[in-house]
Motif scaffolding. Structure first.
Motif: not given
Length: 337
Positions: A177-203
Motif C-alpha cells: 500500500k502507498t498511503a498519505g499518512r501512516l499513524d496509529a489510527s491507520y495501523i489499528a484498523k488493519l485487522p478490519l481491512d476487507s480487501q485483505i479478507l477478500g483476497y485471502a478468500r480468493s486463494m
C-alpha cells in the motif's frame, strides 16, 4: 509478471452514458459504494472518469509495478526503474486537460516513486528473497459470488504477491500500500481491512501451486508518501535527491510492515457481510436510485464528480470527463508501446 492487456480507447463524454453494470465486484467498487452511492453511479455505472490524470493512481501503479519487477527478477535495477518512472510521469504530465501547475505536480512524482522503490529495496529486498519463494506476483482472480436472489455476480481483483516460506512451506499473501499518512489510527484498523479478507478468500479458489486454501499469514506493507515539497530555489535534481535520501535514511518513518493472521471464521463473517452487500447493491441498481453522501464531497480533497452533483450532467461539464470502456481500470495494465 502480470499479463499486459491492451487498454481500450477512452472518449470524451458528450452525453450522459446509460447505466451498465458488469456484476464484477472489486474492492474499489465496494469502497466507492460505501463512500457515496452517487459517486458509484458516476464512476462505475456511467463509467465516467475525470480527464485529468490522478496522482495517487499514477504513484500507486508505478510503485506496485516496480515492486513486482523487483521480486520477480530478484534484483532492483535502479537505472531501469528511473527510466520507467520518468517516461510514465512525463507522458501523463503532457495530458492536454492539465493546467501547467497540474502538469508540474505530476511530472515530479517520479521523485516520490524512486524514493519509495530505492528505500524499500534497501530495507526489505535482500532479507525477503532469502526467506521467500515467490509463487506469483500481481495475480488476477475472478470467482463467483453466490447470494440468495442475486445471480451472475463475481468477485474480481489482483493480489500483489503470493509467497511460500522456504523454512517451513507456509503460504503467505503479501499486499503493498502507498498511503498519505501512516499513524496509529491507520495501523489499528488493519485487522478490519476487507480487501485483505477478500483476497485471502480468493486463494481458496486457486487449486494450483499448492494453494486452494486460505493463506497461513498475510504480510501488509505500507509505504508513506513523502510530504516534502520542492523549494523555490531548489532544482529538480536537488529535490529528487533529498526525497530519495529521506526514504533510504529514515525507513522507520516511511515504511511499515505487519504480519497479520485471520481465522477461517473471520473470512466467513466477511463473506456473510459481502453477500448482504451484493444484495443491497443489486437493489440500488434495480431501482436506479443512488443517494449522495455529502459528507464525503471534501473528505479527501474535492470529489472529482462534485460538479455533476451540483449542476447536474450537461454538455458544459461532461466535457471534463471521459467514458471508460474498462469499468475497473485499476485492474488493467496498459500495453507497452
Amino acid at each position: 509478471m502480470a499479463v499486459k492487456t491492451k487498454r481500450k480507447a477512452e472518449v470524451v463524454a458528450t452525453a450522459l452514458p446509460e447505466i451498465v453494470w458488469d456484476k464484477e465486484l472489486t474492492n474499489s467498487a465496494r469502497t466507492t459504494f460505501l463512500q457515496c452511492r452517487k459517486k458509484f453511479e458516476w464512476q462505475y455505472l456511467r463509467r465516467l472518469s475525470p480527464r485529468a490524470p490522478s496522482i495517487p493512481f499514477l504513484v500507486g501503479g508505478l510503485v506496485h509495478n516496480g515492486l513486482e519487477r523487483m521480486y520477480v527478477s530478484k534484483r532492483f535495477d535502479e537505472q531501469e526503474e528511473r527510466k520507467i518512472a520518468a517516461e510514465a510521469c512525463e507522458k501523463v504530465s503532457m495530458d492536454a486537460s492539465l493546467t501547467p501547475e497540474q502538469s508540474d505536480k505530476l511530472w515530479v512524482q517520479q521523485a516520490m516513486v524512486m524514493g519509495i522503490l530505492k528505500g524499500y529495496a534497501k530495507h526489505y529486498l535482500k532479507d525477503d528473497l532469502a526467506k521467500w519463494e515467490i509463487i506469483g506476483a500481481e495475480t488476477s482472480f475472478v470467482h463467483p459470488l453466490p447470494a440468495p436472489g442475486v445471480t451472475g455476480w463475481k468477485a474480481r481483483g489482483k493480489r500483489d504477491m503470493i509467497i511460500r516460506l522456504k523454512k517451513n512451506g507456509k503460504i503467505g499473501l503479501v499486499e503493498h500500500k502507498t498511503a498519505g499518512r501512516l499513524d496509529a489510527s491507520y495501523i489499528a484498523k488493519l485487522p478490519l481491512d476487507s480487501q485483505i479478507l477478500g483476497y485471502a478468500r480468493s486463494m481458496e479458489f486457486d487449486k494450483g501451486k499448492g494453494l486452494g486454501k486460505l493463506p497461513d499469514f498475510i504480510v501488509y506493507n505500507v509505504a508513506k508518501k513523502s510530504q516534502l515539497r520542492q523549494g523555490q530555489r531548489e532544482t529538480y535534481d536537488q529535490y529528487r535527491k533529498r526525497i530519495e535520501d529521506e526514504y533510504e535514511q529514515n525507513p522507520t518513518v516511511y515504511f511499515y510492515r505487519e504480519v497479520l493472521s485471520f481465522s477461517k471464521r473471520d473470512v466467513e463473517r466477511f463473506e456473510e457481510e459481502r453477500t448482504k452487500f451484493v444484495k443491497e447493491m443489486q437493489r440500488a441498481i434495480d431501482e436506479k436510485y443512488f443517494y449522495m453522501n455529502t459528507n464525503h464531497c471534501t473528505a479527501m480533497g474535492v470529489c472529482p464528480y462534485m460538479r455533476l452533483c451540483i449542476e447536474g450532467p450537461n454538455k458544459n461539464n461532461l466535457v471534463h470527463y471521459k467514458v471508460r470502456e474498462n469499468v475497473h481500470p485499476e485492474l488493467d495494465e496498459e500495453e507497452p508501446a
